[in-house]
Design an enzyme around this catalytic site. Structure first.
Site, PDB file in Angstrom:
ATOM      1  N   CYS A 141      -3.857  -1.109  -1.891  1.00 36.50           N
ATOM      2  CA  CYS A 141      -4.175   0.300  -2.132  1.00 36.50           C
ATOM      3  C   CYS A 141      -5.181   0.417  -3.288  1.00 36.50           C
ATOM      4  CB  CYS A 141      -2.876   1.008  -2.490  1.00 36.50           C
ATOM      5  SG  CYS A 141      -3.066   2.733  -2.901  1.00 36.50           S
ATOM      6  N   CYS A 152     -11.328   3.264  -0.610  1.00 34.01           N
ATOM      7  CA  CYS A 152     -10.004   3.747  -0.204  1.00 34.01           C
ATOM      8  C   CYS A 152      -9.669   3.020   1.093  1.00 34.01           C
ATOM      9  CB  CYS A 152     -10.051   5.252   0.021  1.00 34.01           C
ATOM     10  SG  CYS A 152      -8.569   5.912   0.795  1.00 34.01           S
ATOM     11  N   HIS A 196      -8.438   3.813   3.797  1.00 37.04           N
ATOM     12  CA  HIS A 196      -8.701   4.469   5.085  1.00 37.04           C
ATOM     13  C   HIS A 196     -10.182   4.491   5.464  1.00 37.04           C
ATOM     14  CE1 HIS A 196      -4.677   5.792   4.245  1.00 37.04           C
ATOM     15  NE2 HIS A 196      -4.593   6.532   5.328  1.00 37.04           N
ATOM     16  N   GLU A 236      -5.717   9.726   9.458  1.00 37.67           N
ATOM     17  CA  GLU A 236      -4.347   9.603   9.984  1.00 37.67           C
ATOM     18  C   GLU A 236      -4.139  10.493  11.204  1.00 37.67           C
ATOM     19  OE1 GLU A 236      -1.146   9.142   7.260  1.00 37.67           O
ATOM     20  OE2 GLU A 236      -2.342   7.869   5.941  1.00 37.67           O
ATOM     21  N   ASP A 295       0.861  -1.185   0.000  1.00 39.01           N
ATOM     22  CA  ASP A 295       0.000   0.000   0.000  1.00 39.01           C
ATOM     23  C   ASP A 295       0.894   1.230   0.000  1.00 39.01           C
ATOM     24  OD1 ASP A 295      -2.423   1.557   0.381  1.00 39.01           O
ATOM     25  OD2 ASP A 295      -1.744   1.884   2.430  1.00 39.01           O
ATOM     26  N   SER A 296       0.283   2.393  -0.193  1.00 45.11           N
ATOM     27  CA  SER A 296       1.046   3.638  -0.131  1.00 45.11           C
ATOM     28  C   SER A 296       1.507   3.943   1.293  1.00 45.11           C
ATOM     29  CB  SER A 296       0.170   4.787  -0.642  1.00 45.11           C
ATOM     30  OG  SER A 296      -1.046   4.821   0.080  1.00 45.11           O
TER      31      SER A 296
END
Ligand code: DGL
Length: 279
Positions: free
Chosen positions: A79, A190, A192, A158, A16-17
């Site tokens: 991702c 996504c 998140h 985050e 993932d990023s």
């Protein structure tokens, strides 16, 4: 059936990023407890969600090159942005199975919708790629897909503001537009966004199905391993003989560790930092 024991005991490479893909790793841990994981978070180059296809394909190639040095038997692009922009390119170049999160998410949304109106939220690059829309149409061209980029969600997650009133206000601004379209299913497109699930639920109400591609991807990975004869036959040892889950990042290992420990069911002990540009 004769199986290749060396191959089936190898790890699953997940990338993932950054930290978000841990929501996918977590589902793999829950659903496929015999499998070992090598996770790479590209914390030096995050975010991917505002970058171009050319850049993301280059990053994905480097990461896959690194994961292959760790002897993986299959790769999961955790991702959404990288799945949307790079999977088509890199899968042609590989001789091991690779899956992304978009197709599993699209499939489950297609089976969930009753009124054939599906909403998709994701990063700018994921939404601009229209990959969810494309894969949904492949399954059922009569479905209408409404897409909305929600670029402020990742930084809010985050920051840990999962239930904050600011996040709620932002979510309302983004989601009102989709709610006006009378969608009955919403893809959390996504990494998140599953962490905002309860806040999103409050805004969209009980009638809309929230689709978490992370969960579906773990299920699809399980089916893929079975089909290819790649399931790890070993029961997880207690304590494990080798570390079943290994973590690598390209920067900020400590910060990654804090976030990881809030997402995963156990505390990570070691996180190795590597120079991904070397791969
Ligand atoms: N992992 C990304 C995704 O799922 C979100 C974070 C980023 O923009 O890099 O699209």
């Amino acid at each position: 059936m004769e199986t290749n024991h060396m191959d089936c005991r190898a790890s699953i490479g997940v990338f993932d990023s950054g930290v978000g893909g841990l929501t996918v790793a977590r589902e793999i841990m829950r659903n496929l407890p015999k499998e070992h994981i090598v996770y790479f978070g590209d914390t030096a180059r995050v975010p991917y969600g505002s970058k171009s296809k050319v850049t993301i394909v280059r990053y994905a190639r480097q990461i896959i090159h690194f994961l292959r040095t760790q002897d993986v038997k299959a790769i999961v692009i955790a991702c959404n942005t990288a799945s949307a922009l790079a999977l088509d390119e890199v899968e042609k170049e590989l001789d091991i199975p690779i899956i992304g999160v978009i197709r599993p998410g699209a499939r489950v949304a297609v089976s969930a919708t009753r009124n054939r109106r599906i909403g998709v939220i994701g990063t700018e690059s994921t939404i601009n790629s229209h990959m969810y829309q494309k894969l949904i149409y492949e399954e059922d061209p009569a479905i209408t897909v409404y897409e909305k980029a929600c670029p402020l969600f990742c930084p809010l997650v985050e920051e840990g503001w999962l239930k904050d009133s600011v996040t709620k206000e932002v979510a309302r601004r983004y989601l009102d537009e989709l709610l006006e379209k009378d969608i009955d299913s919403l893809i959390l497109g996504c990494t998140h966004y599953p962490l905002l699930r309860s806040l999103i639920r409050e805004i969209v109400g009980e009638k809309i199905t929230l689709v978490n591609p992370a969960y579906e991807t773990a299920k699809e990975l399980g089916e893929l391993l079975k089909r290819e004869g790649l399931e790890n036959p070993d029961e997880p040892a207690d304590p494990p003989a080798t570390e079943p889950y290994r973590f690598f990042v390209s920067d900020m290992a400590e910060k990654f560790g804090h976030f990881a420990n809030s997402i995963l069911p156990y505390d990570i002990e070691t996180i190795q930092k590597i120079n991904i540009e070397e791969y």
